[in-house]
Design an enzyme around this catalytic site. Structure first.
Site, PDB file in Angstrom:
ATOM      1  N   ARG A 143       0.842  -1.216   0.000  1.00 21.96           N
ATOM      2  CA  ARG A 143       0.000   0.000   0.000  1.00 21.96           C
ATOM      3  C   ARG A 143       0.868   1.253   0.000  1.00 21.96           C
ATOM      4  O   ARG A 143       0.543   2.243  -0.648  1.00 21.96           O
ATOM      5  CB  ARG A 143      -0.963  -0.006   1.199  1.00 21.96           C
ATOM      6  CG  ARG A 143      -1.721   1.312   1.363  1.00 21.96           C
ATOM      7  CD  ARG A 143      -3.024   1.197   2.144  1.00 21.96           C
ATOM      8  NE  ARG A 143      -2.973   0.338   3.303  1.00 21.96           N
ATOM      9  CZ  ARG A 143      -2.371   0.634   4.475  1.00 21.96           C
ATOM     10  NH1 ARG A 143      -1.762   1.787   4.629  1.00 21.96           N
ATOM     11  NH2 ARG A 143      -2.380  -0.218   5.471  1.00 21.96           N
ATOM     12  N   LYS A 146      -6.634   7.150 -19.646  1.00 20.01           N
ATOM     13  CA  LYS A 146      -6.855   7.710 -20.976  1.00 20.01           C
ATOM     14  C   LYS A 146      -5.579   7.579 -21.829  1.00 20.01           C
ATOM     15  O   LYS A 146      -5.155   6.481 -22.090  1.00 20.01           O
ATOM     16  CB  LYS A 146      -7.332   9.149 -20.837  1.00 20.01           C
ATOM     17  CG  LYS A 146      -8.450   9.330 -19.779  1.00 20.01           C
ATOM     18  CD  LYS A 146      -9.741   8.596 -20.104  1.00 20.01           C
ATOM     19  CE  LYS A 146     -10.722   8.540 -18.929  1.00 20.01           C
ATOM     20  NZ  LYS A 146     -11.070   9.825 -18.333  1.00 20.01           N
TER      21      LYS A 146
HETATM   22  C1  LIG Z   1     -11.626  10.335 -17.116  1.00 22.70           C
HETATM   23  C2  LIG Z   1     -11.226  11.630 -16.558  1.00 22.70           C
HETATM   24  C3  LIG Z   1     -11.039  11.802 -15.181  1.00 22.70           C
HETATM   25  C4  LIG Z   1     -11.324  10.703 -14.181  1.00 22.70           C
HETATM   26  O1  LIG Z   1     -10.481   9.618 -14.343  1.00 22.70           O
HETATM   27  P1  LIG Z   1     -10.886   8.092 -13.952  1.00 22.70           P
HETATM   28  O2  LIG Z   1      -9.639   7.351 -14.232  1.00 22.70           O
HETATM   29  O3  LIG Z   1     -12.051   7.722 -14.828  1.00 22.70           O
HETATM   30  O4  LIG Z   1     -11.285   8.106 -12.515  1.00 22.70           O
HETATM   31  C5  LIG Z   1     -10.618  13.046 -14.728  1.00 22.70           C
HETATM   32  N1  LIG Z   1     -10.412  14.073 -15.582  1.00 22.70           N
HETATM   33  C6  LIG Z   1     -10.594  13.937 -16.906  1.00 22.70           C
HETATM   34  C7  LIG Z   1     -10.358  15.108 -17.793  1.00 22.70           C
HETATM   35  C8  LIG Z   1     -11.007  12.725 -17.444  1.00 22.70           C
HETATM   36  O5  LIG Z   1     -11.204  12.608 -18.761  1.00 22.70           O
END
Ligand SMILES: *Cc1c(COP(=O)(O)O)cnc(C)c1O
Length: 381
Positions: free
Chosen positions: A55, A204
């Protein structure tokens, strides 16, 4: 990666080598996945390899954090199980009673996180148009501790002036955090314009293949607020698994090449849409018609792989989304495959996004195929 050479390397080289070490136990060039949750002490009670319990730290997470810090140009990084957990850690590093200024057009999940979790916890938040620096200054309060930016914004791709807003925040004793999920390294360098913290949903572009959830906070200086982010990471434990870290690190190896192609393809798709008689509006900062184009050209290295466009109304937008064959109708972004989504319906009843707007994550297919697919989908509307 030898430390003394890394500053001379170009980003493509850094992306391939950052956080990479030949495994001393086996000679494996690609690091193994360390699933062990616990690490042995030496007879004298010390921890010779620096890890105690997964952790608080793990070899795979360490490697990913070092690589992200190098690529983003910060001193340190902390990885989380999601981008939302990473954003939470930044808000958690503030104190109840603090005030946050955030964009009125930001990722809806972070807006909801602020409203539903952190306002009850004790933060207050003003959502304003951050593309207008005077509006931001007018929203300032004596307890404002954090300015949160997303530029280009989501989903309208409004551009905010990072340098001007960093100066404003710093002159009033606050921090600037940039959610750089849409603008990974090689697209925009938020630290160069004065940001203190950079957030990524590594889900992403950094992971890039729509198969792993993760987040990261990267700090220009490892002291101060970042120490609290690090404490939240270890104490609350919203950390990524060793395998998830391994996957994101593997994806970083190709990041500069992927981003180049995402951005080139997006530019071509945007130009096609901008010339289309049935498309009312295209939001892409690479278009000279975009109101933030000049500023974007100054602070972005590339214009990104995300765009949105508007057709006549909600019915027309739903019809276009229904007719595409190559794009997947899905939320999220940054993967190799192109996605399209009707944004207002995913954002829910509070959404202020135009009803005829479709958001597109431009993937790595050939741009001619993407354009042909959009052309046939729009032609029938
Ligand atoms: C997807 C996204 C998030 C959140 O991320 P997760 O990995 O889905 O929790 C935050 N900011 C932006 C701009 C995003 O596209």
């Amino acid at each position: 990666m030898p430390d003394d050479t890394k500053l001379d390397w170009k980003v493509e080289t850094l992306a391939v080598h950052a956080g990479a070490e030949v495994d001393p136990a086996t000679g494996a060039v690609i690091s193994p996945i360390h699933l062990s949750t616990t690490f042995e002490r030496a007879p004298d009670g010390s921890y010779p390899h620096g890890h105690i319990y997964t952790r608080t730290s793990n070899p795979n997470r360490d490697a990913l954090e070092r690589a992200l810090a190098v690529l983003e140009g910060g001193e340190a990084a902390a990885c989380f199980a999601s981008g939302s957990a990473a954003a939470s850690a930044i808000f958690r590093a503030l104190r109840p009673g603090d005030h946050v200024v955030a964009p009125d057009d930001l990722y809806h999940g972070v807006r909801k996180l602020l409203k539903e979790v952190f306002v009850p916890w004790g933060l207050s938040v003003s959502f304003v148009d951050t593309s207008d620096s005077e509006t931001v200054a007018a929203a300032w309060q004596e307890n404002t501790r954090l300015l949160w930016l997303e530029t280009p914004s989501n989903p309208l791709l409004k551009i905010s002036d990072i340098a001007a807003l960093a100066e404003l925040a710093h002159s009033r004793g606050a921090l600037l955090a940039c959610d750089a999920t849409w603008t990974p390294p090689t697209v925009q360098d938020a630290f160069a314009f004065g940001a203190d913290l950079v957030l990524h949903s590594t889900t992403k572009y950094l992971a890039g293949h729509s198969d792993v959830l993760g987040g990261a906070v990267i700090a220009r200086t490892a002291s101060g607020t970042f120490e609290r982010v690090r404490a939240v990471q270890g104490l609350e434990g919203a950390v990524p698994s060793p395998f998830d870290c391994w996957l994101v690190l593997r994806s970083l190896r190709t990041l500069p090449y992927r981003m180049r192609a995402h951005c080139e393809n997006a530019g071509q798709v945007a130009a096609f849409l901008a010339a289309h008689p049935q498309v009312a509006r295209v939001h892409y900062p690479g278009l000279t018609s975009h109101p933030g184009h000049k500023l974007a050209a100054r602070q972005m290295q590339r214009f990104g792989g995300m765009l949105s466009f508007e057709v006549a109304d909600e019915d027309a937008a739903m019809a276009v989304a229904a007719r595409v064959r190559l794009f997947a109708r899905a939320t999220s972004l940054g993967g190799v495959e192109s996605l399209i989504e009707h944004r207002a319906s995913i954002e829910g009843p509070e959404s202020t996004t135009p009803k005829g707007l479709l958001r597109v994550s431009v993937g790595l297919e050939h741009p001619d195929d993407l354009i042909a697919d959009l052309a046939q989908a729009i032609a029938e509307v």
